[in-house]
Scaffold this motif. Structure first.
Motif, PDB file in Angstrom:
ATOM      1  N   HIS A   1       0.827  -1.105  -0.014  1.00  0.00           N
ATOM      2  CA  HIS A   1      -0.036  -0.012  -0.014  1.00  0.00           C
ATOM      3  C   HIS A   1       0.688   1.260  -0.121  1.00  0.00           C
ATOM      4  O   HIS A   1       0.274   2.321  -0.333  1.00  0.00           O
ATOM      5  N   GLU A   2       2.225   1.197   0.265  1.00  0.00           N
ATOM      6  CA  GLU A   2       3.089   2.457   0.351  1.00  0.00           C
ATOM      7  C   GLU A   2       3.177   2.918  -1.113  1.00  0.00           C
ATOM      8  O   GLU A   2       3.670   3.737  -1.552  1.00  0.00           O
ATOM      9  N   TYR A   3       3.163   1.963  -2.086  1.00  0.00           N
ATOM     10  CA  TYR A   3       3.419   2.024  -3.409  1.00  0.00           C
ATOM     11  C   TYR A   3       2.074   2.136  -4.148  1.00  0.00           C
ATOM     12  O   TYR A   3       1.311   1.138  -4.342  1.00  0.00           O
TER      13      TYR A   3
ATOM     14  N   ASP B   1      12.047   3.465  -5.787  1.00  0.00           N
ATOM     15  CA  ASP B   1      11.440   4.601  -6.006  1.00  0.00           C
ATOM     16  C   ASP B   1       9.960   4.488  -5.825  1.00  0.00           C
ATOM     17  O   ASP B   1       9.160   3.632  -6.352  1.00  0.00           O
ATOM     18  N   TRP B   2       9.643   5.416  -4.747  1.00  0.00           N
ATOM     19  CA  TRP B   2       8.159   5.543  -4.358  1.00  0.00           C
ATOM     20  C   TRP B   2       7.185   6.125  -5.464  1.00  0.00           C
ATOM     21  O   TRP B   2       5.875   5.868  -5.332  1.00  0.00           O
TER      22      TRP B   2
ATOM     23  N   GLU C   1      12.891   5.420 -12.825  1.00  0.00           N
ATOM     24  CA  GLU C   1      12.947   5.410 -11.571  1.00  0.00           C
ATOM     25  C   GLU C   1      14.186   6.179 -11.136  1.00  0.00           C
ATOM     26  O   GLU C   1      15.303   6.172 -11.642  1.00  0.00           O
ATOM     27  N   MET C   2      14.104   6.797  -9.936  1.00  0.00           N
ATOM     28  CA  MET C   2      15.035   8.089  -9.238  1.00  0.00           C
ATOM     29  C   MET C   2      15.054   7.618  -7.699  1.00  0.00           C
ATOM     30  O   MET C   2      13.785   7.635  -7.279  1.00  0.00           O
TER      31      MET C   2
ATOM     32  N   SER D   1      13.816  15.693  -6.438  1.00  0.00           N
ATOM     33  CA  SER D   1      13.397  15.409  -8.035  1.00  0.00           C
ATOM     34  C   SER D   1      12.718  13.914  -8.004  1.00  0.00           C
ATOM     35  O   SER D   1      11.942  13.726  -8.947  1.00  0.00           O
ATOM     36  N   CYS D   2      12.776  12.969  -7.153  1.00  0.00           N
ATOM     37  CA  CYS D   2      12.130  11.703  -7.179  1.00  0.00           C
ATOM     38  C   CYS D   2      10.941  11.995  -6.942  1.00  0.00           C
ATOM     39  O   CYS D   2      10.043  11.053  -7.665  1.00  0.00           O
ATOM     40  N   MET D   3      10.205  12.795  -6.544  1.00  0.00           N
ATOM     41  CA  MET D   3       8.891  13.063  -6.059  1.00  0.00           C
ATOM     42  C   MET D   3       8.371  13.973  -7.213  1.00  0.00           C
ATOM     43  O   MET D   3       7.035  13.993  -7.552  1.00  0.00           O
TER      44      MET D   3
END
Length: 585
Positions: free
Chosen positions: A459-461, A518-519, A534-535, A574-576
């Motif tokens: 559920h976190e992804y 990566d989330w 993916e970062m 930047s990942c988000m």
């Protein structure tokens, strides 16, 4: 007497012979002198012709030096490779016969003004070189008709095409006309390009766009000052253009990713990579950050449907059931502002069951669609509002009329939208509580889809939806039970699932090779390819991985196309904020 006569005759004969010999000698001399004069004249004529071709004049009266007049006796032996000889003085050595320089016997001097000789020869040599170059260029230059030239330019790769536009104004004009862009779009000389937005460097939204030429594995940077300070926006591609929708910007620290005090935008920008141009289109009716976007091609006579709906209508949405349905509840608590709005809406008398369920308004486009041009609509659903509250409304943008129109809201118990994509004329969206719904673009209403079994996930992804060649896929992260081995730790893997649109069942078709670090990964599909980025930050460094999967292949294997080439200069934020689009250019 006879002897005397004979003696006189012999003397006369000798005198006549002597005269004849003298006459013959004179005639030989005359012939020799005449021939020499003719030879000189021919040489002069040839020299003058050569000088006329070169555009030069060797007349001494046309050459004047700083000393004034024509300096006779100037030595030119240095010019012809005789450095041992020095310049002779005309005052002390007058009358000396010098070396012939012009090829004639009567010119025993160098007819150049003093101090002009070197300049003249340099100038004449320069003119000779320019003449030869111009002749060569005229022979090499080929004048092509515009049609043939356009056919040659349309086959160039995008990088070469950008360089060709710098040649001249004519080439730049030919490569930016609508006809040229349409021909290139319909041709087979295109390669996939990935465009990554939302890069953050040193805490600031740099506004740079990172473009990857997949065929050559080359990265390019595109400056976009218009996006400086803007973050949490969504992008979607329509043919050769990229639409940037919504987003936020800080009010106190301009340019920084700061959500303590920010402004939510409702403006829409369009970026054209082929022309490197930006333009603004009509703004949305509501400000949104991170809205879920969908692109759909519609018919030329498409009618935009505007819905005026109340809360009671959303309690009984249309549904489509496949297999066994599950009962879901919305675990997400929305903002107080939304609770107050719903509480006021319940007390209104207009929510009585006796009223009609829906009220539709059909709006025709004010502008006619050009013949042969495709028509597209852009759908924006959900996102966060001006008060950072989740939105359940949606809007649709018509590229012909350049207007946004509100559409029917999501079902009330659907939850917060986290992913969406258009497939076969239906806009499928997925919520954070594992629900699936579809918006019928032509008819203008939502359909709740209840599948037999929803793919298991961590559920976190949040899941991601992509569509390729009329097929609907979902990427979700789930736990792998140690591959059945005792004592082996469980690990999380990202799997690719496909939905059977007829029986509404999910089937696992592939497993992503990388661990789900990566989330907030980004996945987009174009034709038969699914691209992913993916970062994540590890050991103090931001890493990036770009992968691709060909869904037309039976095995559906994932391959790496680029890794660790771009994100090492970026911040972890930047990942988000990243988002990606793919175009064939």
């Amino acid at each position: 007497m006879l002897e005397t006569i004979m003696l006189s005759e012999s003397v006369n004969e000798e005198e006549s012979l002597h005269q004849d010999f003298e006459a013959l000698t004179v005639s030989k001399q005359l012939v020799r002198s005449v021939s020499q004069k003719l030879r000189r004249k021919n040489r002069r004529g040839q020299g003058e012709e050569e000088n006329k071709v070169r555009g030069l004049s060797l007349k001494c009266l046309t050459l004047y030096g700083r000393g004034g007049g024509c300096k006779v006796g100037a030595d030119t032996s240095e010019e012809f490779g005789d450095p041992s000889s020095r310049r002779r003085s005309s005052a002390s050595e007058e009358g000396k016969v010098y070396k012939i320089i012009c090829g004639t016997e009567d010119n025993n001097f160098d007819c150049f003004s003093y101090g002009v000789k070197e300049k003249f020869w340099k100038k004449s040599g320069r003119k000779d070189l320019e003449l030869e170059e111009s002749v060569q260029n005229s022979r090499m230059h080929i004048f092509l008709p515009d049609d043939i030239l356009e056919m040659c330019l349309v086959r160039l790769p995008l990088t070469s095409l950008m360089n060709a536009r710098l040649v001249c104004k004519k080439w730049r004009h030919l490569t930016t006309t609508p006809r040229f862009l349409q021909t290139r779009r319909e041709g087979s000389h295109q390669n996939p390009w990935l465009f990554l937005f939302g890069a953050v460097k040193d805490g600031y939204c740099s506004g740079e766009i990172h473009a990857l030429d997949v065929s050559l594995d080359q990265w390019h940077r595109i400056s976009a000052d218009i996006l400086r300070g803007r973050f949490m926006f969504s992008i979607a591609s329509i043919q050769d253009d990229i639409y940037i929708v919504g987003g936020c910007s800080s009010l106190t620290n301009f340019g920084k990713v700061d959500r303590s005090s920010f402004k939510t935008h409702k403006g829409v920008l369009v970026f054209s990579p082929l022309t490197k141009s930006w333009r603004k289109v009509s703004s949305m009716r509501h400000a949104r950050s991170m809205p879920i976007l969908g692109i759909s091609e519609v018919s030329s006579d498409f009618l935009v449907i505007q819905s005026h709906q109340n809360r009671y209508d959303r309690r009984f949405p249309r549904s489509r059931v496949g297999g066994v349905s599950d009962v879901y509840e919305d675990p997400h608590r929305l903002s107080l502002r939304r609770h107050y709005r719903n509480a006021f809406a319940e007390d209104e008398p207009s929510l009585l069951p006796s009223r009609k369920s829906y009220k539709f308004t059909r709006q025709r486009s004010e502008q006619s669609n050009p013949k042969g041009c495709k028509r597209f609509v852009l759908i924006a659903v959900g996102g966060l509002g001006s008060w950072d509250e989740p939105l359940d409304s949606g809007e649709i943008y018509d590229s012909v009329s350049n207007k946004w129109t509100e559409i029917q809201k999501l079902p009330i118990d659907f939850g917060v939208v986290c992913a969406g994509v258009v497939c076969n004329g239906m806009f499928y969206v997925c919520s954070e509580n594992d629900k699936l719904a579809a918006y019928d673009i032509e008819r203008g209403f939502w359909i709740v889809i209840q599948t037999s079994t929803f793919p298991p996930r961590v559920h976190e992804y949040y899941p991601k939806l992509v569509s390729s060649n009329g097929r609907l896929f979902m990427l979700s992260v789930s736990w792998c039970e140690g591959d059945g081995q005792i004592g082996r730790r469980n690990k999380a893997v990202r799997k690719l699932w496909e939905l059977d649109l007829m029986y509404l069942t999910w089937t696992e078709v592939a497993v992503h090779p990388d661990a789900p670090m990566d989330w907030n990964p980004s996945f987009v599909a174009d034709r038969n390819l699914i691209f992913g980025v993916e970062m994540f930050k590890i050991f103090g460094q931001v890493l990036d991985f770009f992968t691709v999967c060909d869904v037309s292949d039976m095995e559906m294997n994932w391959n790496h196309i680029s890794r660790n080439h771009m994100a090492h200069e970026l911040d972890a934020s930047s990942c988000m904020t990243k988002t990606m689009a793919v175009l064939h250019l």
